[in-house]
Write a protein that holds these residues in place. Structure first.
Motif, mmCIF file in Angstrom:
data_model
loop_
_atom_site.group_PDB
_atom_site.id
_atom_site.type_symbol
_atom_site.label_atom_id
_atom_site.label_comp_id
_atom_site.label_asym_id
_atom_site.label_seq_id
_atom_site.Cartn_x
_atom_site.Cartn_y
_atom_site.Cartn_z
ATOM 1 N N LEU A 315 22.265 91.867 90.770
ATOM 2 C CA LEU A 315 23.528 91.562 90.093
ATOM 3 C C LEU A 315 24.705 91.794 91.024
ATOM 4 O O LEU A 315 25.629 90.982 91.099
ATOM 5 C CB LEU A 315 23.652 92.434 88.840
ATOM 6 N N PHE A 387 34.760 92.023 86.774
ATOM 7 C CA PHE A 387 33.923 92.521 85.682
ATOM 8 C C PHE A 387 32.464 92.590 86.102
ATOM 9 O O PHE A 387 31.786 93.591 85.876
ATOM 10 C CB PHE A 387 34.115 91.616 84.458
ATOM 11 N N PHE A 390 31.909 95.343 88.710
ATOM 12 C CA PHE A 390 31.966 96.685 88.129
ATOM 13 C C PHE A 390 30.750 96.951 87.240
ATOM 14 O O PHE A 390 30.259 98.085 87.164
ATOM 15 C CB PHE A 390 33.268 96.881 87.356
ATOM 16 N N THR A 391 30.280 95.906 86.569
ATOM 17 C CA THR A 391 29.069 96.092 85.773
ATOM 18 C C THR A 391 27.906 96.497 86.667
ATOM 19 O O THR A 391 27.157 97.433 86.351
ATOM 20 C CB THR A 391 28.715 94.781 85.040
ATOM 21 N N LEU A 394 28.360 100.100 87.727
ATOM 22 C CA LEU A 394 28.103 101.073 86.661
ATOM 23 C C LEU A 394 26.608 101.162 86.370
ATOM 24 O O LEU A 394 26.101 102.223 86.029
ATOM 25 C CB LEU A 394 28.858 100.696 85.388
ATOM 26 N N GLU A 395 25.915 100.037 86.532
ATOM 27 C CA GLU A 395 24.473 100.081 86.317
ATOM 28 C C GLU A 395 23.809 101.037 87.295
ATOM 29 O O GLU A 395 22.806 101.663 86.992
ATOM 30 C CB GLU A 395 23.875 98.675 86.478
ATOM 31 N N TYR A 399 30.195 105.723 88.566
ATOM 32 C CA TYR A 399 31.302 105.780 87.606
ATOM 33 C C TYR A 399 32.628 106.062 88.299
ATOM 34 O O TYR A 399 33.632 105.402 88.072
ATOM 35 C CB TYR A 399 31.036 106.829 86.536
ATOM 36 N N VAL A 402 34.003 103.131 90.217
ATOM 37 C CA VAL A 402 34.561 102.076 89.373
ATOM 38 C C VAL A 402 35.922 102.497 88.828
ATOM 39 O O VAL A 402 36.849 101.685 88.771
ATOM 40 C CB VAL A 402 33.590 101.730 88.230
ATOM 41 N N VAL A 403 36.063 103.770 88.495
ATOM 42 C CA VAL A 403 37.372 104.214 87.991
ATOM 43 C C VAL A 403 38.425 104.074 89.084
ATOM 44 O O VAL A 403 39.540 103.595 88.834
ATOM 45 C CB VAL A 403 37.279 105.661 87.471
ATOM 46 N N MET A 406 39.308 100.524 89.399
ATOM 47 C CA MET A 406 40.122 100.087 88.266
ATOM 48 C C MET A 406 41.570 100.520 88.440
ATOM 49 O O MET A 406 42.493 99.757 88.156
ATOM 50 C CB MET A 406 39.565 100.707 86.992
ATOM 51 N N ILE A 407 41.750 101.756 88.890
ATOM 52 C CA ILE A 407 43.120 102.226 89.117
ATOM 53 C C ILE A 407 43.774 101.348 90.174
ATOM 54 O O ILE A 407 44.946 100.970 90.061
ATOM 55 C CB ILE A 407 43.103 103.705 89.531
ATOM 56 N N ILE B 183 42.347 99.095 81.472
ATOM 57 C CA ILE B 183 41.272 99.103 82.470
ATOM 58 C C ILE B 183 40.239 100.167 82.112
ATOM 59 O O ILE B 183 39.054 99.988 82.342
ATOM 60 C CB ILE B 183 41.802 99.309 83.896
ATOM 61 N N LEU B 186 37.944 98.758 79.676
ATOM 62 C CA LEU B 186 36.913 97.904 80.281
ATOM 63 C C LEU B 186 35.774 98.761 80.846
ATOM 64 O O LEU B 186 34.594 98.437 80.664
ATOM 65 C CB LEU B 186 37.525 97.040 81.382
ATOM 66 N N VAL B 187 36.150 99.867 81.508
ATOM 67 C CA VAL B 187 35.107 100.752 82.029
ATOM 68 C C VAL B 187 34.211 101.226 80.887
ATOM 69 O O VAL B 187 32.984 101.229 80.986
ATOM 70 C CB VAL B 187 35.724 101.948 82.780
ATOM 71 N N VAL B 190 31.935 98.383 79.676
ATOM 72 C CA VAL B 190 30.832 98.110 80.602
ATOM 73 C C VAL B 190 29.847 99.271 80.617
ATOM 74 O O VAL B 190 28.630 99.076 80.686
ATOM 75 C CB VAL B 190 31.376 97.817 82.016
ATOM 76 N N THR B 194 25.896 99.038 80.059
ATOM 77 C CA THR B 194 24.827 99.478 80.961
ATOM 78 C C THR B 194 23.890 100.450 80.250
ATOM 79 O O THR B 194 22.730 100.558 80.595
ATOM 80 C CB THR B 194 25.400 100.140 82.219
#
Lengths: 474, 535
Positions: A315, A387, A390-391, A394-395, A399, A402-403, A406-407, B183, B186-187, B190, B194
Motif C-alpha cells: 500500500l 490519505f 498516511f493509511t 498507520l498500518e 503514529y 503521521v501526526v 499532519m501538523i 487533521i 483524519l488520523v 485512519v 487500520t
C-alpha cells in the motif's frame, strides 16, 4: 517481439536524433515546436502501446514490468504536457530553443531508461544521462544581466556531481557486501544484512543519495530553491516534475529490496522524512518568489513521499506512485499559471498574482486547484494521496510520524492559502489588464483542474495499476 | 421507490451541481444586469427545491426506527474498503432540515446587497449547502471527512472575498484553525480503519476498543469537534470569522457550521469511544461551563453587535456541549434541540445585524441606538430574537435550555447551579443590547434622528422591506412554534437518543474505567473534580 519492450525508448531516441538534426540546422519557432510535439506525442503513444509488455533484456540489466511501464507513461505524458504548455519558450535564449527541446528529451530518455534499470551501474549511467542533459539546460535562460541562470547551472552541476560520487561510494559498499550489482541478487541478501550489518545500512543510505538529490529530500535539498529561481520557468517546470517521477520509481525499487521489516534503515528514512517536511514547510512560509515557494514545498512533498516508501508495504509503495502522479499534475497546474502570467519569462511574486481572478478566471482557478491540492484539501488528488500514504504508515504503526506529517500539512496550508488569497481576494480595485490566452491553454488548464479533482474523487483506477506495479517487487 | 432510495444523494448533489453550474454560466461583470437577477433566482429556486425535498425526507422518516434510514451504499474505493454510504437517523435529520431551511434564507439575505461577483457568491452557498448535508448524512468516515474538509474551501472564499475590513486575517485564521483540528480527526479515522478494516460508521460504533485506544480516538476527534463548535479555549477563531464574514456567511456559519461540531461529538466520540467519553465527561462538562460563563461574560463587554452575538454563540454552544456530555436523556435532547434553536435564533440575529449595517454602515451599538421610533417593525423582530436568545419562556431556546438545565440538575446540583449564571448573563447582555438599540439615547450619538447632527439620516432609515420581512417572519414563526410545541422535533430524536444512551451505558457497565490504566496525573484531577461535582 523484443522491440515492443523498448518501444518508448526507441521512439524517444529517434525524437532526440531528429531534434539534434534540427539543432544543427538551427531551427526555430513553430516548425521546431511541431517537431518536438510530434516526437513526444509519438513517444507517449509508444508508451501506451507497450504498456502491458513485460520481460527482461540486456542480460538481466533491463527489466520491463508494470512499474517501469507506468512510470514511462507518466514521464512521456509529463514531457508532452510540458512541451504543450511551453510552446512559446519565452524564457529561453532564442538560439538555444532547439537545444532546449533536445536536452529535455534526452534527460527524459535517461529517466525512462532508469525506470527499467535493475542493475546498479545501469541505473547510474541512466541517472547521469538525465542529469548531464539537465545541467546544460539550466543556463539556457534568457539573460537578464544578473547571470543567475549560470549560477544555478553551476550549483546544479556541483551538487549533482557530489551526490553521484556519494552514491557510487555507497554502491561500492553494497557490492562489497553482496558481490553483485544486480538488484535481484542484492534483494535476496539485503534484508538479512540490514539486520546485523551497519555497513549495509550506511551503504544503502549513501547509495540513495543521488535519488534523494533528484527528489529534493533533506539533506540533499539545498540546491532546490536557487535552481528553481535561477532556471527559466520552462526548465523549472521540468525539474519540478519529471526527475522526481524517475527518482520516486527508482527509490521504490531500491527500498523494496530492503524487505518489509522495520530496521535501522527505516528509521533513517523516518528522520529524513521528518526533517524534510518540517524544513521545507517552515522555509516556504516566508518566501515571496512563487518559484522559490514551490521549491521549498517540493522539499516538503519529498518528505511525504518518503513516508510511503519507508512503510515497505504494498500500500505504501503504491501510494507513492499515486502521490507522485498527483503531485506532477498539481505542480503543472501551478507552473502553467506562472508561465502565462510572466510572458517575458521573468520570475513572479505574490504581487503579480493579485487580482488574477479578474485577469484570467481560468488561470486563477487552475492555481487554486493546484494550491488546495498540494495543501491536501479534499476532494483533490493531493488529499487522497496524503490519505493513502498516511493509511499505509498507520498500518505499520508509525503514529508519531503521521501526526508530525499532519501538523506539517497544516503548516503548509498557510502558504498555499496565501496563493489562493492573492489570486482571489486581493487586487479588487482598479483596472486590470486581461491576460489573453489561446483556446489551447484554456483547455489545458481545464483538463488539469478536472484531472486533479477527478483523480482525487476516483482514485481506484490509478491505485489499482500502482498496486499491480509494486506487487511484483515485494 | 427509486426516488426515496437516492433522496440523500439528491439532497447533496442538487445544490452542488447547481452551484457549479452557476459558476460556469455566471456573468459577474455587472451585478445589476438582468442576467445577475436570473442567477439569484436560480440559486433561490435550487435551494428551495432542496428544502422541499428535505420535507419529503422528514415525512418519510420513521420516528420509531433505531437504525439508519434512507441508506445508500455504493463501492467507492474497494481496495481500501471505502464506500459511498449515506443514511440518516434521529440525530442527523433535524440538522439536515435546519440546513435546507436556512440556505434559502441566506440567499435572500444576500439578494441585492452583494455587488461583487454575485453568481460566485450564490454558488458558494449552494455548494456549501450540499457539503453540509453531506456531512450530516455520511455514514462512511472517510466520506464524512471529505465533506467536512471540502466545506472549508467555499467558507474560506466567502469570508476572504466578500468579507469585511480584516477579511484576510479572519479567513486564514478560520481555515487554519479548523484544519489543525480536522487533521487529527483524519488520523483518528485512519487509525480506526487500520484497527478494524472498515470506514463504515455504524460498524465502528459496534467495536469494543481498549480504554487507552478509546482515549486517543476520543481526544483526536474531540479536538476537531471542539474547535468547530467552538468550545473554550479553542473559540478564538469564531469572533474574527463572524465579524468579518458577510451577513449571510455569518448566518450559515452560526446556524449550521457550528452544529457540525456538536454532531461530530454525537456521531463519533460518544458511540465509538464510550468509556473514554465517560472518563472525560467531567472535563468536558467543566469546559462547557467555562464556555457558557466566559462567552457570556465577554459578550457583556462588546460594543460591536456582531461580536456580541459571536461571543453569545460561544456561550450557547457551551450549553450544547454541556447537554451532550451530561449523558442523560434530557441533556442530549436539549443539546440537539438547542443546536436547532441556536441556528434559528442566532441566524435571525445575524440577519437583523446585517439589515441595520446596510442602513447605517456601522455595527457599533452606539451608532445604532434608539431605533424604536424609526423602525418599529425592525425592533419588534429584534426583540423577538433577543428574547429567544436569552431563553425567554415561550420561545424556542427556553425549551432547549430548560432541558439541558434539567439534565444538569439531574446529574448534579453543582453543575446546574454553575450553569445558571450563564443563563443570567445571556439575559444581561441581550437586554442591554435590546435596550440600547431600541430606546437608549443618552450619549447623544444617535445621529440618525438628531436634528442638529444630521436630520437627513432619519429619512434614510427605512423600516423593513418585503424581502427582509419574509426572512424574519419565517424565522420568528419557528421561534414560537418550537417554543410552544417542540414535540415533533423531540419525537424525531427519541429513538436515536435512547439508542445512543444505551450504547454508552452498556460500555460503562461492561468495562468500568480502570483508574490505574495510565493517565495518572489526569486521573487525579478528574477524581478531584468528580468529588467536587458529587457534593
Amino acid at each position: 517481439m523484443q522491440v515492443m519492450l523498448i518501444l518508448p525508448e526507441l521512439v524517444l531516441i529517434v525524437t532526440v536524433l531528429v531534434l539534434f538534426a534540427a539543432s544543427l540546422k538551427n531551427l526555430k519557432g513553430a516548425a521546431l515546436s511541431r517537431i518536438a510535439l510530434t516526437g513526444t506525442f509519438l513517444t507517449l503513444v509508444a508508451s501506451v502501446l507497450s504498456g502491458c509488455a513485460s520481460g527482461t533484456i540486456f542480460a538481466g540489466a533491463y527489466q520491463v514490468d508494470t512499474l517501469s511501464q507506468l512510470i514511462k507513461f507518466l514521464l512521456c505524458g509529463g514531457l508532452f504536457l510540458l512541451f504543450v504548455m511551453c510552446r512559446s519558450l519565452s524564457g529561453i535564449e532564442e538560439e538555444m530553443q532547439s537545444e532546449f527541446y533536445l536536452f529535455l528529451s534526452l534527460s527524459t530518455l535517461g529517466l525512462v531508461m532508469m525506470s527499467s534499470a535493475v542493475e546498479l551501474l545501469t541505473i547510474l549511467v541512466c541517472l547521469e544521462i538525465s542529469s548531464y542533459a539537465l545541467y546544460v539546460v539550466i543556463s539556457f535562460r534568457r539573460s537578464e544581466g544578473q547571470r543567475t541562470e549560470v549560477e544555478a547551472g553551476i550549483k546544479y552541476v556541483l551538487f549533482g556531481a557530489a551526490a553521484t560520487g556519494i552514491s557510487l561510494f555507497g554502491i561500492s559498499y553494497i557490492f562489497g557486501l553482496t558481490h553483485s550489482t544486480y538488484l535481484v541478487d542484492i534483494s535476496a541478501q539485503l534484508p538479512k544484512l540490514l539486520q546485523h550489518e551497519p555497513m549495509a545500512i550506511i551503504g544503502m543510505v549513501l547509495m540513495l543519495t543521488s535519488f534523494f538529490y533528484k527528489l529534493a529530500l533533506f539533506p540533499m535539498h539545498a540546491w532546490t530553491p536557487d535552481i528553481y529561481q535561477g532556471a527559466s520557468n520552462e526548465t523549472t517546470t521540468f525539474i519540478a516534475t519529471l526527475p522526481k517521477i524517475g527518482a520516486a520509481a527508482l527509490l521504490i525499487r531500491l527500498v523494496a529490496m530492503t524487505g518489509t521489516g522495520i530496521t535501522e534503515f527505516t528509521w533513517v528514512l523516518v528522520v529524513l522524512a521528518v526533517l524534510s517536511m518540517t524544513f521545507g514547510n517552515l522555509a516556504a512560509l516566508v518566501q515571496d518568489d512563487i518559484k522559490r515557494l514551490l521549491a521549498y514545498s517540493s522539499i516538503a512533498h519529498a518528505g511525504y513521499m518518503v513516508i510511503g516508501l519507508l512503510c515497505g508495504s504494498q500500500l505504501g509503495m503504491a501510494a507513492v506512485i499515486y502521490y507522485i502522479a498527483g503531485y506532477v499534475l498539481m505542480n503543472l497546474a501551478c507552473f502553467v499559471v506562472i508561465y502565462y502570467i510572466a510572458p517575458g519569462g521573468e520570475n513572479i511574486g505574490f504581487d503579480d498574482l493579485k487580482g488574477l481572478h479578474r485577469r484570467s478566471p481560468i488561470l486563477a482557478f487552475t492555481l487554486a486547484a493546484g494550491a488546495f491540492g498540494m495543501a491536501g484539501i479534499p476532494p483533490t488528488v493531493g488529499f487522497t494521496g496524503k490519505f493513502v500514504i498516511f493509511t499505509a504508515a498507520l498500518e505499520k504503526g508509525f503514529y508519531g510520524l503521521v501526526v508530525i506529517a499532519m501538523i506539517n500539512a497544516a503548516i503548509s496550508a498557510f502558504y498555499y492559502l496565501k496563493l489562493a488569497r492573492a489570486v482571489y481576494c486581493q487586487g479588487d480595485e482598479g483596472e486590470v489588464e486581461k491576460i489573453e490566452l489561446g483556446f489551447g491553454v484554456k483547455v489545458f488548464g481545464f483538463l488539469l483542474i478536472a484531472a486533479i479533482i477527478l483523480l482525487g474523487i476516483m482514485p481506484q483506477g490509478l491505485m489499482q495499476i500502482a498496486d499491480q506495479a509494486v506487487a511484483a517487487l515485494l | 421507490m427509486e426516488f426515496s432510495q437516492h433522496l440523500l444523494s439528491i439532497l447533496i448533489w442538487l445544490p452542488i451541481i447547481g452551484g457549479a453550474a452557476l459558476i460556469v454560466i455566471g456573468d459577474d461583470k455587472d451585478a445589476a444586469s438582468s442576467r445577475a437577477g436570473i442567477m439569484r433566482i436560480a440559486a433561490l429556486a435550487v435551494s428551495t427545491i432542496t428544502f422541499l425535498l428535505s420535507i419529503v425526507l422528514y415525512v418519510g422518516f420513521d420516528n420509531a426506527a433505531i437504525g439508519m434510514q434512507f441508506v445508500e451504499k455504493e463501492a467507492w474505493v474497494p481496495s481500501l474498503n471505502v464506500f459511498y454510504s449515506l443514511g440518516v437517523d434521529g440525530l442527523s435529520t433535524p440538522l439536515i432540515l435546519l440546513t435546507t431551511f436556512i440556505t434559502p434564507l441566506v440567499i435572500i439575505a444576500g439578494w441585492d446587497t452583494i455587488k461583487n461577483r454575485p453568481a460566485q457568491y450564490f454558488a458558494a452557498f449552494l455548494i456549501l449547502e450540499g457539503l453540509m448535508i453531506g456531512v450530516f448524512s455520511a455514514l462512511d468516515a472517510l466520506l464524512f471527512y471529505v465533506f467536512w474538509e471540502a466545506m472549508l474551501i467555499p467558507m474560506f472564499l466567502l469570508i476572504a472575498v466578500w468579507g469585511g475590513a480584516r477579511k484576510d486575517y479572519a479567513s486564514i485564521k478560520f481555515f487554519l484553525y479548523t484544519l489543525c483540528g480536522s487533521i487529527f480527526l483524519l488520523v483518528a479515522i485512519v487509525a480506526l480503519y487500520t484497527k478494524t478494516g472498515t470506514f463504515f460508521i455504524p460498524a465502528l460504533m459496534d467495536q469494543e476498543f481498549s480504554f487507552a485506544y478509546q482515549m486517543w480516538i476520543f481526544l483526536a476527534c474531540a479536538l476537531a469537534f471542539a474547535i468547530k463548535i467552538p468550545m473554550y479555549p479553542l473559540h478564538t477563531w469564531l469572533p474574527a470569522a463572524h465579524v468579518e464574514a458577510p451577513t449571510a456567511g455569518s448566518v450559515i456559519l452560526a446556524s449550521v457550521l457550528l452544529k457540525m461540531g456538536g454532531y461530530g461529538f454525537l456521531r463519533f466520540c460518544l458511540p465509538m469511544a464510550p468509556s473514554a467519553t465517560i472518563f472525560c465527561m467531567p472535563y468536558m462538562i467543566a469546559l462547557s461551563l467555562i464556555s457558557i460563563i466566559f462567552g457570556g461574560y465577554l459578550a457583556l463587554g462588546q460594543t460591536d453587535i456582531k461580536k456580541l452575538i459571536a461571543y453569545s454563540s460561544v456561550g450557547h454552544m457551551g450549553f450544547v456541549t454541556l447537554g451532550i456530555f451530561l449523558l442523560n436523556d434530557q441533556g442530549l435532547k436539549g443539546a440537539i434541540l438547542q443546536m436547532i434553536n441556536h441556528g434559528i435564533t442566532t441566524g435571525g440575529l445575524f440577519i437583523m445585524v446585517g439589515m441595520i449595517y446596510e442602513r447605517t454602515h456601522s455595527r457599533e451599538i452606539a451608532d445604532n441606538s434608539a431605533l424604536g421610533m424609526i423602525m418599529p417593525v425592525y425592533v419588534t423582530f429584534l426583540g423577538i430574537f433577543c428574547l429567544s436568545s436569552l431563553a425567554f419562556p415561550g420561545t424556542n431556546s427556553f425549551v432547549g435550555e430548560f432541558l439541558v438545565l434539567l439534565g444538569a440538575f439531574k446529574k448534579s446540583a453543582v453543575i446546574g447551579f454553575l450553569a445558571i449564571p450563564g443563563a443570567i448573563l445571556a439575559a444581561a447582555y441581550m437586554l442591554r443590547l435590546l435596550q440600547r438599540m431600541v430606546w437608549h439615547d443618552s450619549d447623544g450619538h444617535a445621529h440618525h434622528h438628531d436634528a442638529s447632527a444630521g436630520g437627513e439620516h432619519a429619512h434614510k432609515l427605512t423600516d423593513l422591506s418585503f424581502r427582509e420581512l419574509t426572512m424574519v417572519v419565517v424565522l420568528a414563526f419557528f421561534v414560537f412554534w418550537i417554543g410552544l410545541y417542540p414535540a415533533p422535533l423531540l419525537k424525531i430524536m427519541d429513538a436515536s437518543v435512547a439508542h445512543l444512551l444505551q450504547q454508552i451505558s452498556a460500555a460503562g457497565a461492561a468495562a468500568p474505567v480502570d483508574p490505574h490504566a495510565g493517565h495518572h496525573s489526569l486521573l487525579e484531577i478528574g477524581n478531584w473534580f468528580k468529588q467536587v461535582v458529587a457534593l
